[in-house]
Design a protein around this motif. Structure first.
Motif, PDB file in Angstrom:
ATOM      1  N   ARG A 114    -128.274  81.007  15.160  1.00 15.14           N
ATOM      2  CA  ARG A 114    -126.345  81.935  15.569  1.00 15.14           C
ATOM      3  C   ARG A 114    -126.353  82.096  17.121  1.00 15.14           C
ATOM      4  N   VAL A 115    -125.625  82.022  17.803  1.00 17.33           N
ATOM      5  CA  VAL A 115    -125.731  82.425  19.303  1.00 17.33           C
ATOM      6  C   VAL A 115    -124.049  82.917  19.953  1.00 17.33           C
ATOM      7  N   GLY A 116    -123.039  83.776  18.325  1.00 20.64           N
ATOM      8  CA  GLY A 116    -122.280  83.695  18.359  1.00 20.64           C
ATOM      9  C   GLY A 116    -121.059  83.827  17.946  1.00 20.64           C
ATOM     10  N   ALA A 117    -119.528  83.952  17.833  1.00 19.81           N
ATOM     11  CA  ALA A 117    -118.896  83.873  16.956  1.00 19.81           C
ATOM     12  C   ALA A 117    -117.660  83.402  17.194  1.00 19.81           C
ATOM     13  N   LYS A 118    -116.713  82.605  16.465  1.00 17.07           N
ATOM     14  CA  LYS A 118    -115.676  82.525  17.717  1.00 17.07           C
ATOM     15  C   LYS A 118    -114.638  82.811  16.591  1.00 17.07           C
ATOM     16  N   ILE A 119    -112.924  82.841  17.218  1.00 16.85           N
ATOM     17  CA  ILE A 119    -112.239  83.606  16.439  1.00 16.85           C
ATOM     18  C   ILE A 119    -111.191  82.615  16.561  1.00 16.85           C
ATOM     19  N   GLY A 120    -110.970  82.528  15.061  1.00 26.29           N
ATOM     20  CA  GLY A 120    -109.794  81.626  15.263  1.00 26.29           C
ATOM     21  C   GLY A 120    -107.741  82.682  14.703  1.00 26.29           C
ATOM     22  N   ALA A 128    -100.473  80.279  27.344  1.00 29.48           N
ATOM     23  CA  ALA A 128    -101.556  81.031  28.130  1.00 29.48           C
ATOM     24  C   ALA A 128    -101.500  81.900  27.062  1.00 29.48           C
ATOM     25  N   GLY A 129    -102.686  83.204  28.151  1.00 28.33           N
ATOM     26  CA  GLY A 129    -103.547  83.981  27.580  1.00 28.33           C
ATOM     27  C   GLY A 129    -102.822  85.004  26.702  1.00 28.33           C
ATOM     28  N   HIS A 130    -101.243  85.591  25.997  1.00 25.79           N
ATOM     29  CA  HIS A 130    -100.852  85.871  26.160  1.00 25.79           C
ATOM     30  C   HIS A 130    -100.496  85.275  24.712  1.00 25.79           C
ATOM     31  N   ALA A 131    -100.999  84.356  24.206  1.00 25.88           N
ATOM     32  CA  ALA A 131    -100.324  83.700  23.160  1.00 25.88           C
ATOM     33  C   ALA A 131    -101.634  84.218  22.302  1.00 25.88           C
ATOM     34  N   CYS A 132    -102.637  84.609  22.571  1.00 30.29           N
ATOM     35  CA  CYS A 132    -103.561  84.899  22.409  1.00 30.29           C
ATOM     36  C   CYS A 132    -103.342  86.053  21.227  1.00 30.29           C
ATOM     37  N   LEU A 133    -102.785  86.973  20.804  1.00 23.09           N
ATOM     38  CA  LEU A 133    -102.750  87.969  20.071  1.00 23.09           C
ATOM     39  C   LEU A 133    -102.049  88.950  20.978  1.00 23.09           C
ATOM     40  N   GLY A 134    -101.762  88.789  22.014  1.00 25.60           N
ATOM     41  CA  GLY A 134    -101.221  89.220  22.990  1.00 25.60           C
ATOM     42  C   GLY A 134    -102.508  88.911  24.982  1.00 25.60           C
ATOM     43  N   SER A 135    -103.130  89.128  24.429  1.00 30.14           N
ATOM     44  CA  SER A 135    -104.660  88.491  25.244  1.00 30.14           C
ATOM     45  C   SER A 135    -105.984  88.014  24.369  1.00 30.14           C
ATOM     46  N   PRO A 136    -106.371  87.599  25.395  1.00 27.50           N
ATOM     47  CA  PRO A 136    -107.975  86.744  24.655  1.00 27.50           C
ATOM     48  C   PRO A 136    -108.891  88.735  24.870  1.00 27.50           C
ATOM     49  N   VAL A 137    -108.704  89.429  25.473  1.00 28.68           N
ATOM     50  CA  VAL A 137    -109.446  91.029  25.476  1.00 28.68           C
ATOM     51  C   VAL A 137    -108.581  91.244  23.437  1.00 28.68           C
ATOM     52  N   VAL A 138    -107.693  91.544  23.339  1.00 26.00           N
ATOM     53  CA  VAL A 138    -107.077  91.927  22.441  1.00 26.00           C
ATOM     54  C   VAL A 138    -107.671  91.463  21.144  1.00 26.00           C
ATOM     55  N   ARG A 174    -122.287  93.018  11.126  1.00 28.11           N
ATOM     56  CA  ARG A 174    -122.332  92.331  11.724  1.00 28.11           C
ATOM     57  C   ARG A 174    -122.648  92.267  12.789  1.00 28.11           C
ATOM     58  N   PRO A 175    -122.123  92.975  13.797  1.00 30.95           N
ATOM     59  CA  PRO A 175    -121.802  93.508  14.653  1.00 30.95           C
ATOM     60  C   PRO A 175    -121.973  92.677  15.993  1.00 30.95           C
ATOM     61  N   LEU A 176    -121.376  92.191  16.971  1.00 30.51           N
ATOM     62  CA  LEU A 176    -121.972  91.416  18.103  1.00 30.51           C
ATOM     63  C   LEU A 176    -123.135  91.889  18.794  1.00 30.51           C
ATOM     64  N   ARG A 177    -123.572  91.266  20.065  1.00 31.54           N
ATOM     65  CA  ARG A 177    -125.021  91.909  20.073  1.00 31.54           C
ATOM     66  C   ARG A 177    -124.840  90.536  21.987  1.00 31.54           C
ATOM     67  N   ALA A 178    -125.704  91.735  22.691  1.00 26.06           N
ATOM     68  CA  ALA A 178    -125.358  90.538  24.169  1.00 26.06           C
ATOM     69  C   ALA A 178    -126.215  89.544  23.891  1.00 26.06           C
ATOM     70  N   GLY A 179    -125.424  88.485  24.920  1.00 25.47           N
ATOM     71  CA  GLY A 179    -125.406  87.336  24.556  1.00 25.47           C
ATOM     72  C   GLY A 179    -125.191  86.939  23.859  1.00 25.47           C
ATOM     73  N   ASP A 180    -123.875  87.230  23.461  1.00 28.31           N
ATOM     74  CA  ASP A 180    -123.449  85.597  22.374  1.00 28.31           C
ATOM     75  C   ASP A 180    -122.592  85.688  23.311  1.00 28.31           C
ATOM     76  N   VAL A 181    -121.849  84.268  22.997  1.00 27.24           N
ATOM     77  CA  VAL A 181    -121.069  83.686  23.448  1.00 27.24           C
ATOM     78  C   VAL A 181    -119.478  84.250  22.355  1.00 27.24           C
ATOM     79  N   VAL A 182    -118.386  84.575  22.960  1.00 30.36           N
ATOM     80  CA  VAL A 182    -118.277  84.489  21.649  1.00 30.36           C
ATOM     81  C   VAL A 182    -116.056  83.929  22.308  1.00 30.36           C
ATOM     82  N   MET A 183    -116.046  82.453  21.525  1.00 31.35           N
ATOM     83  CA  MET A 183    -114.798  82.111  21.207  1.00 31.35           C
ATOM     84  C   MET A 183    -113.246  83.032  21.089  1.00 31.35           C
ATOM     85  N   SER A 184    -112.383  82.732  22.665  1.00 29.07           N
ATOM     86  CA  SER A 184    -111.124  84.254  21.931  1.00 29.07           C
ATOM     87  C   SER A 184    -110.223  83.762  21.417  1.00 29.07           C
ATOM     88  N   GLY A 185    -110.260  82.384  20.950  1.00 27.44           N
ATOM     89  CA  GLY A 185    -109.241  82.074  20.441  1.00 27.44           C
ATOM     90  C   GLY A 185    -108.035  80.934  21.081  1.00 27.44           C
TER      91      GLY A 185
END
Length: 293
Positions: free
Chosen positions: A64-70, A204-214, A228-239
Motif C-alpha cells: 500500500r502506498v496511498g489512496a485515491k478519491i473517486g 479546473a480545480g474547482h470541479a473537484c469538490l470545489g478544490s482538490p484540497v477540500v 485507516r488514516p493517511l500516513r506520511a509518505g502516502d500518495v493521494v490522488m485527489s480526484g
C-alpha cells in the motif's frame, strides 16, 4: 463495519461479491454488477468487499502506498448517476512515472483522467482534519494521470459497484517535478488532457469538490473515521478535474495543469506473450482474507 457472523446472509452477500470481482481479475473478463449481491446503497458492505480484495492483494506481495478519491467531479458523477465521492487503495504496482510505457492489455475497460496528486509528509489521523491540517501535511503536489478501469461490464455502475471494485482503480502516472503549495490556489488550476496531440478533456480545480484540497480533507476524515488514516509518505490522488477520456487503443495522453506542470502517459500495444507481465490483482480468492492494510 462490525464483523459479521460467517454464516449470516450479509456475510454471504459480501463473500459472493468479493468472489465475483476476484474471478473477473483472474480471468481478465468483466463481470456483472456486484450490486446484485450488495444492493445499490449499502456502502459499508461495498467497502468490506474492497477491504478483502486489498488484503488479498497485499498478501500476494503488493504494498500500500496511498489512496485515491473517486467521483469528485460533477461531470464524472453525472456520467454514472452517483452523487458522492468514494475512495480506494493505491498499491506500489499501480504507480508509474512520466512516459513509462503501460501495456494496453493490463486493463479491461480503461479511461484516462487528469488529476492533482498530493504527497504527504505528515500523518493525518484526526477525524476532524481541516484544510489547514491537509495543507500542513502536504509536502508537494504533482500532475498525474489516472488510468481508471472497471471490472464491472460496460461500466454499469452504482456507488456500491465502484466502491467494491477499489473505486474503479487501474494505474497512476505521476509527473516528476514537485510543486509546492505556498500561495497557490488549486481551485483555479486549469486542466487540459490531450490524446495523441488533440485536446480531449478540459477542467479546473474547482470541479473537484470545489478544490482538490477540500477533496483530500474529505478523504482524510473518512479514512480516519474508518480507522485507516493517511500516513506520511502516502500518495493521494485527489480526484478528476474533468470528464474521463476512453482509452480504446494505444496512445499518448498528455496532461497540462496551469502553474503545476505536465505529465504524459504512454499506452502501448501488448507485449509478446513470453514477455508479458502478470496482471496486477489478488492471487487467490479475496473472500478468505481477514485483515486489510
Amino acid at each position: 463495519m462490525t464483523e459479521l457472523p460467517p454464516d449470516s446472509p450479509a456475510a454471504a452477500r459480501i463473500d459472493a461479491a468479493a468472489a465475483q470481482l476476484t474471478e473477473a481479475l483472474r480471468t481478465r473478463t468483466p463481470c456483472p454488477p456486484v450490486r446484485e449481491h450488495l444492493g445499490a446503497t449499502d456502502v459499508d458492505a461495498a467497502y468490506e468487499v474492497q477491504r478483502r480484495l486489498a488484503t488479498a492483494r497485499t498478501e500476494a506481495g503488493a504494498r500500500r502506498v496511498g489512496a485515491k478519491i473517486g467521483l469528485t467531479a460533477r461531470a464524472v458523477q453525472q456520467q454514472f448517476g452517483v452523487h458522492q465521492p468514494d475512495f480506494g487503495v493505491l498499491f506500489d504496482d499501480m504507480i508509474h512515472g512520466h512516459t513509462e510505457p503501460l501495456p494496453l492489455d493490463r486493463f479491461l475497460q480503461p479511461r484516462a483522467e487528469g488529476e492533482i496528486a498530493f504527497v504527504l509528509d505528515r500523518d493525518l489521523e484526526q477525524p476532524g482534519a481541516s484544510v489547514a491540517d491537509v495543507l500542513r501535511a502536504t509536502a508537494f503536489v504533482l500532475p498525474a494521470i489516472e488510468i481508471v478501469d472497471s471490472r464491472i461490464a460496460d461500466w454499469d455502475l452504482t456507488l456500491t459497484d465502484t466502491v467494491a471494485d477499489n473505486a474503479s482503480s487501474g494505474a497512476v502516472v505521476l509527473g516528476t517535478t514537485p510543486c509546492g503549495l505556498d500561495g497557490r490556489d488549486l481551485a483555479r488550476v486549469g486542466m487540459t488532457l490531450h490524446r495523441d496531440g488533440e485536446p480531449a478533456s478540459f477542467g479546473a480545480g474547482h470541479a473537484c469538490l470545489g478544490s482538490p484540497v477540500v477533496a483530500v480533507v474529505w478523504l482524510a476524515r473518512e479514512l480516519a473515521r474508518r480507522g485507516r488514516p493517511l500516513r506520511a509518505g502516502d500518495v493521494v490522488m485527489s480526484g478528476a478535474l474533468g470528464p474521463m477520456v476512453p482509452v480504446d487503443g494505444p496512445g499518448r495522453f498528455r496532461l497540462e495543469l496551469d502553474g503545476v506542470g505536465e505529465v504524459e502517459a504512454l499506452i502501448e500495444e501488448p507485449a509478446e506473450p513470453a514477455q508479458r507481465a502478470e496482471p496486477a490483482g489478488p492471487a487467490r480468492p479475496a473472500a478468505a482474507a481477514e485483515e486489510r492494510v
